[in-house]
Scaffold this active site. Structure first.
Site, PDB file in Angstrom:
ATOM      1  CG  ASP A   1       1.072  -4.311  -2.647  1.00 57.15           C
ATOM      2  OD1 ASP A   1       0.198  -3.874  -1.884  1.00 57.15           O
ATOM      3  OD2 ASP A   1       2.153  -3.721  -2.833  1.00 57.15           O
TER       4      ASP A   1
ATOM      5  CD  GLU B 132       1.680   2.344  -2.512  1.00 58.94           C
ATOM      6  OE1 GLU B 132       1.390   1.559  -3.404  1.00 58.94           O
ATOM      7  OE2 GLU B 132       0.983   2.550  -1.520  1.00 58.94           O
TER       8      GLU B 132
END
Ligand code: BGC
Ligand code: BGC
Length: 840
Positions: free
Chosen positions: A336, A535
């Site tokens: 990621d 997020e």
């Protein structure tokens, strides 16, 4: 039972543990967990205890020969390039050509030519530019085509005009795997229109704590429900596992994420630590990877988070041992966004360990060059085994071969490319509308639903006519903020859908956000709930709806007091404590984050002329609904709950209403006239604490009467603090007892947001951020205005000016000179500023 901690207890309400299998051969869960845990090192998994799967993708001989031949001809530079993924923000087509970069991505806040909102044709043009650079062999290289990854997580959701499907939590409520496959297929087609080949989806997280701001990206807290969807979504996107040459068809490659236990972190903290047993890791979070692998998912993305303190991208036992070994995953593993930098011993610019531990491609958005150079240097020095480099390159080349990118030609020449009428096509919108209908969950109905279309309907509340709000995060922009309805051509808001349905039935509908009306309505729908987030900005300390979003409760109560039947519709990414709304309304519908096809709501809520339902409710809760803001108190409605029009009449016993904190969003530091807990609001003369006053109640004075502090209204009554300064230098500061670390936020271009109103401008003003290792300051032009303005100060900028972003004690200090009069309404972190201060 040792297996479950506090969070697990809630999971019991979700029905999760009912079907959890025990470790192979073990009699009881407790014994098995104890035996592996006591013998093992923390964070080291035992692959032999995990289920075996079979990866069904076979590379035909001729293709295998082709990729091996390529590998044999590649220079070390070309090999390393394949292992790196760069963001288009920060790498040009020339960079791709020069460094033989294997993949590009577009982050949630990026877009072609730096424009997040670039029109669809520009995306395709950009795809061509990068592709053509990658296959340029003029330097004597082999010219491997680059592939482009995008977060098409609910439709091709970065692109203006695309169909936006409900976020996964809503799909979880629908309990319909066939629908999931149709959504996958439609999404693949819309991605292909704009020229990308790879989506970072599906998210197969199994959230166990809904305070996590990404919980809505998961289908359910029940691993079995998630697992029942994964295969369908992967097939929808990629086609059946035996199918090749995806670019000659209407398919893309998928990525299941985030491996592993992204939804199992302590307190639901994003990128946190899942401090759980190996058994829970396997049986709850690992379960969905079985069907993903058996359906041939091409890539897996590792999680930012840790298991037992070890970051996933650097966990060899899980990535190499479990995923690639025991589970037989034959595609490639990507990390990621700069997650490699969080591995112990690594930085954003250097991390050979991730490759050694088993990842194949580094998502290095803005760090691709140092990562490339560092890997190259180490490979040359023989520090990284060549066998590992070759294995990673081969895995990537095999996926590229399966995709068919070696023969597909430039993106604009492929099937579906540039077919703009497929983007947001009526057929795809019909699937999304069906998904909206099926995702709605009915929690209460005192006989008011379905509504008869013939009468007068009042539609009130916030977000009723706001497509961005009903779509949530990861929509056009990263956090889903900064958008208006004009950015959703072809889409329908909840309001428009309701209006159409009522008018088609001969009635009238009135939109009135505050609930006021001139002609008494026959019924009212009041929309309320969460605002978009993604997020970590969506993480919360409790499961209470943010206080500033509860205004519509009053509207519901007022309408009800006048005898008007009230239907509450909640837009939300998660179940929350909303007992006041449940009590106040006669019917309560959870709409989750329905996306671009708001008409799906009206399909179910508005009946036909005879008052019969046109569609019934099908949705069932994909996770339990909390009884209080604390999930430890258990469920008000269990996993699987949901009424429909056949349900027997429900007796309503008023639910207890508890008082909630002013804010439970740790990115909000000052709101409603109060600092959030652990923060203090201070006034001093800029010379430390000697002449300092802590402001708790108002009116107050400070600095020997040079400053008067009073209350003024902002959002709520007395929701702001007003500072009237007679002369001299004055500092208004927010101090936290514990130094806070804003590295992650800084990395992601988050801003410090100050909402202020100025009656008299100061002579000069500056905002500074004070950290233990340094302070950064920037001038702020505080001009007089007749309303509050939200100023954005990029954290990146404060860091550049010297603020120690890793340990901030006073992240907000506003220093003014001269006579001035201003009020502060809110101080928080976020991305939606009205005025961004330039970082000069
Ligand atoms: C997210 C991923 C996403 C990636 C690319 C990360 O911050 O965690 O889910 O795919 O960014 O945008
Ligand atoms: C996100 C990206 C986003 C970036 C913002 C990352 O954490 O995953 O998608 O664009 O932050 O700068």
């Amino acid at each position: 039972m040792k297996l479950v901690g506090l969070m697990g207890q809630f999971a019991v309400f979700g029905g999760i543990l009912a079907g959890v299998t025990t470790l192979a051969g073990a009699q009881t869960t407790t014994d098995a967990t104890a035996s592996t845990d006591t013998l093992s090192e923390r964070g080291v998994a035992h692959p032999e205890l995990w289920p075996k799967y079979h990866y069904p993708v076979v590379t035909p001989m001729d293709e295998e020969r082709h990729v091996e031949d390529l590998l044999a001809r590649m220079t070390l530079e070309e090999k390393i390039g394949q292992l790196v993924q760069a963001d288009i923000c920060c790498a040009t087509p020339d960079d791709i050509r020069k460094y033989h970069i294997g993949s590009i991505l577009v982050g949630g806040s990026d877009g072609p030519n730096g424009n997040d909102f670039a029109p669809a044709p520009e995306w395709l043009k950009t795809a061509d530019a990068y592709y053509l650079a990658s296959v340029d062999k003029r330097d004597g290289g082999v010219g491997i085509p680059v592939i482009w990854g995008i977060d098409a997580v609910h439709g091709n959701s970065n692109i203006i005009g695309a169909t936006i499907f409900p976020h996964n939590i809503g799909l979880g409520a629908a309990r319909n795997p066939e629908l999931i496959e149709k959504i996958g297929a439609a999404t693949a087609q819309e991605i292909r229109v704009t020229g990308q080949e790879w989506t970072f989806a599906p998210t197969v997280t199994v959230p166990q704590d809904y305070r996590w701001g990404r919980a809505y990206e998961g289908y359910s807290s029940d691993p079995k429900l998630v697992a029942s969807y994964v295969g369908a979504m992967v097939r929808g996107l990629q086609g059946p596992p035996g199918q090749r040459d995806l670019l000659a068809r209407d398919k893309v490659i998928a990525s299941t994420k985030h491996f592993l236990a992204d939804g199992g972190t302590k307190n639901g903290v994003d990128q946190g630590d899942a401090d759980i047993s190996e058994q829970e890791l396997r049986d709850i979070h690992g379960l969905p990877y079985g069907p993903a692998i058996e359906n041939g998912v091409a890539t897996v993305m590792t999680s930012f988070s840790s298991w037992q303190g070890v970051k996933m991208a650097g966990n060899k036992s899980l990535v190499t041992g479990v995923l690639k070994g025991q589970m037989d995953f034959g595609g490639f593993v990507v990390t990621d966004w700069n997650a490699h930098g969080q591995i112990k011993g690594c930085t954003n610019d250097s991390c050979p360990k991730a490759l050694e531990d088993g990842i194949d491609m580094y998502m290095a958005p803005n760090t691709w060059k140092p990562i490339y150079e560092d890997l190259l240097k180490r490979a040359k020095a023989g520090e990284i085994p060549m066998s590992r480099i070759d294995d990673a390159v081969l895995r990537i080349l095999r996926v590229k071969s399966r995709l068919g990118v070696f023969t597909a030609g430039k993106p604009s020449s492929r099937p579906l490319s540039g077919k703009w009428d497929i983007l947001g096509s009526p057929a795809h919108r019909a699937i999304a509308r069906e998904a909206v209908r099926e995702s709605l969950v009915l929690l209460k109905n005192q006989g008011v639903l379905p509504l008869k279309p013939g009468g007068r309907l009042l539609v009130a509340g916030e977000g009723t006519d706001d497509i961005a709000r009903q779509s949530g995060g990861w929509t056009i922009s990263w956090q889903g903020t900064g958008l208006d309805n004009s950015m959703f051509p072809g889409a329908t808001s909840l309001w428009t859908g309701l209006k159409h349905a009522v008018e088609a039935g001969g009635g009238t509908a009135q939109l009135s956000p505050d609930g006021s009306f001139t002609q008494r309505p026959d019924a009212a729908i009041v929309v309320f709930g969460e605002k978009p987030y993604a997020e970590f900005q969506g993480d919360r300390a409790t499961l209470a709806l943010d206080a500033d979003l509860t205004g519509p409760y009053k509207t519901m109560a007022e309408l009800k007091a006048q005898g008007i039947p009230v239907v509450a519709v909640m837009i939300t990414g998660r179940p929350l404590y909303v007992n006041q709304a449940l009590n106040a309304a006669d019917a309560f519908v959870v709409a989750w984050l329905p996306g671009s096809e708001g008409e799906g709501l009206a399909d179910v809520l508005i009946g036909d002329a005879q008052g019969h339902a046109r569609y019934d409710f099908k949705g069932k809760l994909p996770t339990a609904w909390p009884k209080t803001p604390s999930m430890a108190d258990g469920a008000l409605y269990p996993y699987g709950y949901g009424l429909n029009y056949e349900s027997p009449p429900q007796a309503w016993k008023p639910l207890p209403e508890v008082k909630t904190a002013i804010t439970n969003d740790n990115h909000v530091w000052f709101t409603a006239g109060q600092p959030a807990s652990s923060w203090s609001l201070l006034v001093n003369d800029g010379n430390g604490t000697a002449n300092e006053t802590r402001i708790t109640t108002v009116p107050a004075t400070a600095l020997g009467g040079r400053v008067t502090i009073s209350a003024t209204d902002y959002k709520v009554q007395e929701g702001a603090r007003r500072f009237s300064v007679s002369n001299g230098l004055v500092a208004v500061a927010l101090r936290n007892f514990n130094a806070i670390d804003l590295r992650r936020e800084t990395n992601a271009k988050v801003m410090l947001l100050l909402t202020a109103r100025v009656w008299q401008a100061p002579e000069s003003a500056e905002i500074s951020s004070v950290g233990t290792g340094g302070t950064g300051a920037i001038q702020i032009p505080l001009d007089a205005t007749d309303h509050f303005v939200r100023y954005g100060i990029p954290l990146e900028c404060l860091a550049q000016k010297g603020a120690d972003i890793q340990a901030l004690t006073e992240p907000f200090v506003l220093t003014t000179t001269g006579k001035t009069d201003f009020a502060i309404g809110e101080i928080r972190l976020g991305t939606d500023a009205e005025k961004v201060l330039p970082c000069k």
